[in-house]
Design a protein around this motif. Sequence first.
Motif, PDB file in Angstrom:
ATOM      1  N   ALA A   1       0.842  -1.203   0.000  1.00 49.76           N
ATOM      2  CA  ALA A   1       0.000   0.000   0.000  1.00 49.76           C
ATOM      3  C   ALA A   1       0.878   1.254   0.000  1.00 49.76           C
ATOM      4  O   ALA A   1       0.588   2.240  -0.692  1.00 49.76           O
ATOM      5  CB  ALA A   1      -0.921  -0.006   1.214  1.00 49.76           C
ATOM      6  N   LEU A   2       1.984   1.194   0.741  1.00 49.48           N
ATOM      7  CA  LEU A   2       2.897   2.348   0.771  1.00 49.48           C
ATOM      8  C   LEU A   2       3.543   2.556  -0.602  1.00 49.48           C
ATOM      9  O   LEU A   2       3.690   3.693  -1.058  1.00 49.48           O
ATOM     10  CB  LEU A   2       3.964   2.143   1.846  1.00 49.48           C
ATOM     11  CG  LEU A   2       3.501   2.436   3.284  1.00 49.48           C
ATOM     12  CD1 LEU A   2       4.507   1.890   4.302  1.00 49.48           C
ATOM     13  CD2 LEU A   2       3.283   3.944   3.497  1.00 49.48           C
ATOM     14  N   SER A   3       3.916   1.457  -1.271  1.00 47.68           N
ATOM     15  CA  SER A   3       4.508   1.595  -2.615  1.00 47.68           C
ATOM     16  C   SER A   3       3.491   2.173  -3.594  1.00 47.68           C
ATOM     17  O   SER A   3       3.818   3.032  -4.414  1.00 47.68           O
ATOM     18  CB  SER A   3       4.959   0.248  -3.183  1.00 47.68           C
ATOM     19  OG  SER A   3       5.745  -0.420  -2.268  1.00 47.68           O
ATOM     20  N   GLU A   4       2.241   1.682  -3.491  1.00 44.52           N
ATOM     21  CA  GLU A   4       1.190   2.231  -4.361  1.00 44.52           C
ATOM     22  C   GLU A   4       1.016   3.724  -4.110  1.00 44.52           C
ATOM     23  O   GLU A   4       0.897   4.519  -5.033  1.00 44.52           O
ATOM     24  CB  GLU A   4      -0.144   1.510  -4.115  1.00 44.52           C
ATOM     25  CG  GLU A   4      -0.282   0.200  -4.837  1.00 44.52           C
ATOM     26  CD  GLU A   4      -0.407   0.374  -6.356  1.00 44.52           C
ATOM     27  OE1 GLU A   4      -0.637   1.502  -6.840  1.00 44.52           O
ATOM     28  OE2 GLU A   4      -0.251  -0.630  -7.067  1.00 44.52           O
ATOM     29  N   MET A   5       1.008   4.059  -2.824  1.00 42.71           N
ATOM     30  CA  MET A   5       0.841   5.466  -2.460  1.00 42.71           C
ATOM     31  C   MET A   5       1.954   6.303  -3.093  1.00 42.71           C
ATOM     32  O   MET A   5       1.709   7.384  -3.664  1.00 42.71           O
ATOM     33  CB  MET A   5       0.859   5.601  -0.932  1.00 42.71           C
ATOM     34  CG  MET A   5       0.742   7.015  -0.420  1.00 42.71           C
ATOM     35  SD  MET A   5      -0.843   7.765  -0.831  1.00 42.71           S
ATOM     36  CE  MET A   5      -1.918   7.031   0.368  1.00 42.71           C
ATOM     37  N   ALA A   6       3.177   5.807  -3.025  1.00 40.25           N
ATOM     38  CA  ALA A   6       4.311   6.550  -3.582  1.00 40.25           C
ATOM     39  C   ALA A   6       4.100   6.779  -5.081  1.00 40.25           C
ATOM     40  O   ALA A   6       4.392   7.856  -5.616  1.00 40.25           O
ATOM     41  CB  ALA A   6       5.604   5.785  -3.325  1.00 40.25           C
ATOM     42  N   ARG A   7       3.578   5.759  -5.746  1.00 38.02           N
ATOM     43  CA  ARG A   7       3.322   5.869  -7.187  1.00 38.02           C
ATOM     44  C   ARG A   7       2.295   6.976  -7.474  1.00 38.02           C
ATOM     45  O   ARG A   7       2.461   7.783  -8.373  1.00 38.02           O
ATOM     46  CB  ARG A   7       2.762   4.519  -7.671  1.00 38.02           C
ATOM     47  CG  ARG A   7       3.272   4.045  -8.996  1.00 38.02           C
ATOM     48  CD  ARG A   7       3.131   2.525  -9.098  1.00 38.02           C
ATOM     49  NE  ARG A   7       1.767   2.050  -9.055  1.00 38.02           N
ATOM     50  CZ  ARG A   7       0.970   1.916 -10.123  1.00 38.02           C
ATOM     51  NH1 ARG A   7       1.417   2.248 -11.313  1.00 38.02           N
ATOM     52  NH2 ARG A   7      -0.245   1.443 -10.005  1.00 38.02           N
ATOM     53  N   TRP A   8       1.249   6.986  -6.670  1.00 36.03           N
ATOM     54  CA  TRP A   8       0.189   7.987  -6.880  1.00 36.03           C
ATOM     55  C   TRP A   8       0.688   9.390  -6.559  1.00 36.03           C
ATOM     56  O   TRP A   8       0.338  10.352  -7.241  1.00 36.03           O
ATOM     57  CB  TRP A   8      -1.049   7.649  -6.031  1.00 36.03           C
ATOM     58  CG  TRP A   8      -1.865   6.533  -6.626  1.00 36.03           C
ATOM     59  CD1 TRP A   8      -1.528   5.206  -6.646  1.00 36.03           C
ATOM     60  CD2 TRP A   8      -3.109   6.638  -7.317  1.00 36.03           C
ATOM     61  NE1 TRP A   8      -2.499   4.482  -7.296  1.00 36.03           N
ATOM     62  CE2 TRP A   8      -3.485   5.323  -7.719  1.00 36.03           C
ATOM     63  CE3 TRP A   8      -3.959   7.697  -7.622  1.00 36.03           C
ATOM     64  CZ2 TRP A   8      -4.663   5.059  -8.410  1.00 36.03           C
ATOM     65  CZ3 TRP A   8      -5.141   7.431  -8.305  1.00 36.03           C
ATOM     66  CH2 TRP A   8      -5.484   6.134  -8.691  1.00 36.03           C
ATOM     67  N   LEU A   9       1.514   9.470  -5.505  1.00 39.68           N
ATOM     68  CA  LEU A   9       1.978  10.810  -5.099  1.00 39.68           C
ATOM     69  C   LEU A   9       3.096  11.327  -6.004  1.00 39.68           C
ATOM     70  O   LEU A   9       3.403  12.508  -5.989  1.00 39.68           O
ATOM     71  CB  LEU A   9       2.455  10.783  -3.637  1.00 39.68           C
ATOM     72  CG  LEU A   9       1.367  10.535  -2.592  1.00 39.68           C
ATOM     73  CD1 LEU A   9       1.950  10.584  -1.186  1.00 39.68           C
ATOM     74  CD2 LEU A   9       0.232  11.573  -2.725  1.00 39.68           C
ATOM     75  N   ALA A  10       3.668  10.422  -6.795  1.00 40.39           N
ATOM     76  CA  ALA A  10       4.773  10.852  -7.659  1.00 40.39           C
ATOM     77  C   ALA A  10       4.281  11.679  -8.853  1.00 40.39           C
ATOM     78  O   ALA A  10       5.062  12.363  -9.503  1.00 40.39           O
ATOM     79  CB  ALA A  10       5.535   9.628  -8.166  1.00 40.39           C
ATOM     80  N   VAL A  11       2.988  11.603  -9.127  1.00 39.10           N
ATOM     81  CA  VAL A  11       2.459  12.376 -10.260  1.00 39.10           C
ATOM     82  C   VAL A  11       2.538  13.861  -9.908  1.00 39.10           C
ATOM     83  O   VAL A  11       2.025  14.287  -8.877  1.00 39.10           O
ATOM     84  CB  VAL A  11       0.987  11.988 -10.549  1.00 39.10           C
ATOM     85  CG1 VAL A  11       0.433  12.812 -11.699  1.00 39.10           C
ATOM     86  CG2 VAL A  11       0.898  10.504 -10.852  1.00 39.10           C
ATOM     87  N   PRO A  12       3.227  14.643 -10.748  1.00 35.65           N
ATOM     88  CA  PRO A  12       3.425  16.050 -10.386  1.00 35.65           C
ATOM     89  C   PRO A  12       2.153  16.885 -10.526  1.00 35.65           C
ATOM     90  O   PRO A  12       1.248  16.530 -11.269  1.00 35.65           O
ATOM     91  CB  PRO A  12       4.484  16.517 -11.389  1.00 35.65           C
ATOM     92  CG  PRO A  12       4.344  15.594 -12.547  1.00 35.65           C
ATOM     93  CD  PRO A  12       3.852  14.283 -12.017  1.00 35.65           C
ATOM     94  N   GLU A  13       2.127  17.976  -9.795  1.00 37.28           N
ATOM     95  CA  GLU A  13       1.059  18.963  -9.967  1.00 37.28           C
ATOM     96  C   GLU A  13       1.250  19.644 -11.328  1.00 37.28           C
ATOM     97  O   GLU A  13       2.387  19.732 -11.788  1.00 37.28           O
ATOM     98  CB  GLU A  13       1.142  20.013  -8.852  1.00 37.28           C
ATOM     99  CG  GLU A  13       0.770  19.493  -7.484  1.00 37.28           C
ATOM    100  CD  GLU A  13      -0.745  19.339  -7.315  1.00 37.28           C
ATOM    101  OE1 GLU A  13      -1.496  19.911  -8.128  1.00 37.28           O
ATOM    102  OE2 GLU A  13      -1.149  18.644  -6.400  1.00 37.28           O
ATOM    103  N   PRO A  14       0.206  20.130 -12.003  1.00 36.74           N
ATOM    104  CA  PRO A  14      -1.160  20.138 -11.517  1.00 36.74           C
ATOM    105  C   PRO A  14      -1.914  18.850 -11.851  1.00 36.74           C
ATOM    106  O   PRO A  14      -3.042  18.689 -11.427  1.00 36.74           O
ATOM    107  CB  PRO A  14      -1.770  21.314 -12.267  1.00 36.74           C
ATOM    108  CG  PRO A  14      -1.071  21.297 -13.588  1.00 36.74           C
ATOM    109  CD  PRO A  14       0.331  20.834 -13.306  1.00 36.74           C
ATOM    110  N   GLY A  15      -1.269  17.944 -12.599  1.00 41.56           N
ATOM    111  CA  GLY A  15      -1.973  16.735 -13.030  1.00 41.56           C
ATOM    112  C   GLY A  15      -2.596  15.987 -11.882  1.00 41.56           C
ATOM    113  O   GLY A  15      -3.750  15.578 -11.937  1.00 41.56           O
ATOM    114  N   SER A  16      -1.850  15.811 -10.793  1.00 43.83           N
ATOM    115  CA  SER A  16      -2.346  14.973  -9.704  1.00 43.83           C
ATOM    116  C   SER A  16      -3.627  15.522  -9.098  1.00 43.83           C
ATOM    117  O   SER A  16      -4.507  14.774  -8.715  1.00 43.83           O
ATOM    118  CB  SER A  16      -1.277  14.823  -8.629  1.00 43.83           C
ATOM    119  OG  SER A  16      -0.924  16.077  -8.138  1.00 43.83           O
ATOM    120  N   SER A  17      -3.734  16.846  -9.030  1.00 44.71           N
ATOM    121  CA  SER A  17      -4.955  17.376  -8.417  1.00 44.71           C
ATOM    122  C   SER A  17      -6.084  17.503  -9.443  1.00 44.71           C
ATOM    123  O   SER A  17      -7.245  17.334  -9.124  1.00 44.71           O
ATOM    124  CB  SER A  17      -4.677  18.735  -7.765  1.00 44.71           C
ATOM    125  OG  SER A  17      -4.277  19.650  -8.755  1.00 44.71           O
TER     126      SER A  17
END
Length: 361
Positions: A237-253
């Motif tokens: 779950a932590l690795s998945e989280m890292a993958r999701w959080l690695a997407v830079p702004e503004p795309g991630s939001s």
Amino acid sequence: MALASGVRFAERALLRPWALLRGTTLGRTEPAAGGGGDGARRFGSQRVLVEPDAASGVAVMKLRNPPINALSLELLTELVISLEKLENDKTFRGVILTSDCPRVFCAGLDLTEICGRNPAHCAEYWKAMQELWLRTYLSSLVLVAAINGACPAGGCIIALSCDCRVLADNPKYRIGLNETLLGIIAPFWLKDTYVNTIGHRASEQALQLGSLFPPAEALQVGLVDQVVPEDQVQSTALSEMARWLAVPEPGSSQVGPIFFRSRAPADQEHDAKGHRRPPAEAARRRHPELCQLRLQRLHPEVAAGVLGEAPTEERLRAVLPARVLAKPILVGTVALEDSSPVFAHLKLLRALCFAHLPRRP
Ligand SMILES: CCCCCCCCCCC/C=C/C(=O)SCCNC(=O)CCNC(=O)[C@H](O)C(C)(C)COP(=O)(O)OP(=O)(O)OC[C@H]1O[C@@H](n2cnc3c(N)ncnc32)[C@H](O)[C@@H]1OP(=O)(O)O
């Protein structure tokens, strides 16, 4: 008399929502196990343990309402408060939701909160359930479900409202929306979420049959994103989280929940004067269908349990004007629109009535 006391209960609860948190200590802070460094302090409440890691911007939120993490009113309320707290703290960008109870992620609605309780209590309970749904499904945080136990019905609803699901590989840990088997009909927003996740035909089958999927099948149908050995759920779950959080702004939001999950423009976050709307109001504007949750049918025994006795037509007609009974009932409005406990009470009653009376042309 029962009506009057139900209304008084709801009135008290609305004036003092914390009164619902029987025996709860909120905002307690203590050092995290094995931690002690910057941000390694945990907080939370009696039923929700939060282990924040300021350095990574990720908090692990553990449900602990033993033995089975049934979604009691207290647990629902504490979950909403904890999530709100993390959302308001800009340090955090992601939350991992998991269970502190062995073998069960979450058993779903606490059935003792529905059966045999007065309508005011049910309205309050349903309101809390919807608040949790709104808070998770439309959250600005990345949510990853680390599903380390059985995950039926309401547990699956929580998992479905996350961005990503990791399930422990144990055949006893089944996941799905099985409420049909209990006579509870999934509201259409829940059906839509299922369809969004596993597709139309699979949802149609699974909802009607009340299927609970073992891990391999859950993965195959797309209900979960990963199945891993039990001792690797948290790290995955932590690795998945890292993958999701690695997407830079503004795309991630921008390509987040608002993009995929709401029908109205995101600018409804602010009013005409540019003031930020309260989260619940903004969510209502973005997701109007949630305000129209419609209980088309309710299992007679559930309804009877809620009303305390079988709601005969004669009895209901004595209580309610005929024109009220002719309309479909918007139970969601109880939770989201009205502040008046009297209205909440009446609308819930109407919902139950509608379940028992023939439709008018
Ligand atoms: C205002 C009106 C509202 C209307 C609502 C309409 C809205 C529709 C949309 C809502 C959708 C959601 C619906 C639900 O969530 S319904 C709940 C469905 N949940 C289940 O079917 C789970 C049932 N439980 C189990 O399968 C197992 O208990 C579980 C796998 C979770 C754990 O198994 P285990 O063997 O470890 O434990 P036990 O079975 O022995 O259970 C321990 C005790 O807990 C009691 N129990 C179990 N589930 C519930 C529950 N959901 N609510 C309350 N209590 C529960 C069980 O009876 C045991 O009690 P005792 O020890 O006293 O025997």
